[in-house]
Design a protein around this motif. Structure first.
Motif, PDB file in Angstrom:
ATOM      1  N   GLU A  19       0.843  -1.189   0.000  1.00 10.97           N
ATOM      2  CA  GLU A  19       0.000   0.000   0.000  1.00 10.97           C
ATOM      3  C   GLU A  19       0.884   1.247   0.000  1.00 10.97           C
ATOM      4  N   GLU A  20       0.433   2.262  -0.679  1.00 12.16           N
ATOM      5  CA  GLU A  20       1.211   3.497  -0.808  1.00 12.16           C
ATOM      6  C   GLU A  20       1.513   4.112   0.566  1.00 12.16           C
ATOM      7  N   LYS A  21       0.546   4.122   1.449  1.00 15.03           N
ATOM      8  CA  LYS A  21       0.742   4.709   2.785  1.00 15.03           C
ATOM      9  C   LYS A  21       1.800   3.919   3.569  1.00 15.03           C
ATOM     10  N   ALA A  22       1.788   2.594   3.458  1.00  8.20           N
ATOM     11  CA  ALA A  22       2.779   1.768   4.151  1.00  8.20           C
ATOM     12  C   ALA A  22       4.172   2.060   3.611  1.00  8.20           C
ATOM     13  N   ALA A  23       4.294   2.178   2.291  1.00  8.20           N
ATOM     14  CA  ALA A  23       5.590   2.494   1.683  1.00  8.20           C
ATOM     15  C   ALA A  23       6.087   3.862   2.142  1.00  8.20           C
ATOM     16  N   GLU A  24       5.194   4.822   2.240  1.00  2.80           N
ATOM     17  CA  GLU A  24       5.569   6.161   2.726  1.00  2.80           C
ATOM     18  C   GLU A  24       6.071   6.106   4.170  1.00  2.80           C
ATOM     19  N   GLN A  25       5.403   5.334   5.003  1.00  2.52           N
ATOM     20  CA  GLN A  25       5.807   5.218   6.403  1.00  2.52           C
ATOM     21  C   GLN A  25       7.180   4.553   6.527  1.00  2.52           C
ATOM     22  N   ILE A  26       7.404   3.505   5.749  1.00  7.22           N
ATOM     23  CA  ILE A  26       8.700   2.822   5.780  1.00  7.22           C
ATOM     24  C   ILE A  26       9.796   3.765   5.298  1.00  7.22           C
TER      25      ILE A  26
END
Length: 81
Positions: A19-26
């Motif tokens: 998910e885009e949000k998960a990638a941003e958080q990582i």
């Protein structure tokens, strides 16, 4: 597998879809300079590994030494190594 690179670290994510949000958080976490904390026993100078679950599990932070081995070394030698 997807590699996500930040300013300081790279993470391997074992999926083909993230998910885009998960990638941003990582990415945000990998872009932070995080100081590691070490908890050292003041008696035997063994680094306290918060991730081990039993006395006979090898500790990465203590070069594979188990807590049981460290205790026995301290009793026998007055030190852990």
């Amino acid at each position: 597998m997807i590699e996500l690179r930040g300013r300081y670290n790279t993470v391997k994510v074992f999926t083909h879809n993230i998910e885009e949000k998960a990638a941003e958080q990582i990415h945000e976490l990998c872009s932070q300079k995080i100081e590691a904390l070490a908890y050292i026993c003041p008696v035997c100078f063994c680094e306290i590994d918060l991730f081990i679950t039993c006395e006979d599990e090898p500790s990465d932070q203590n070069h594979g030494l188990t807590l049981l081995e460290a205790k026995n070394n301290y009793i026998r030698l007055g030190r852990m190594l």
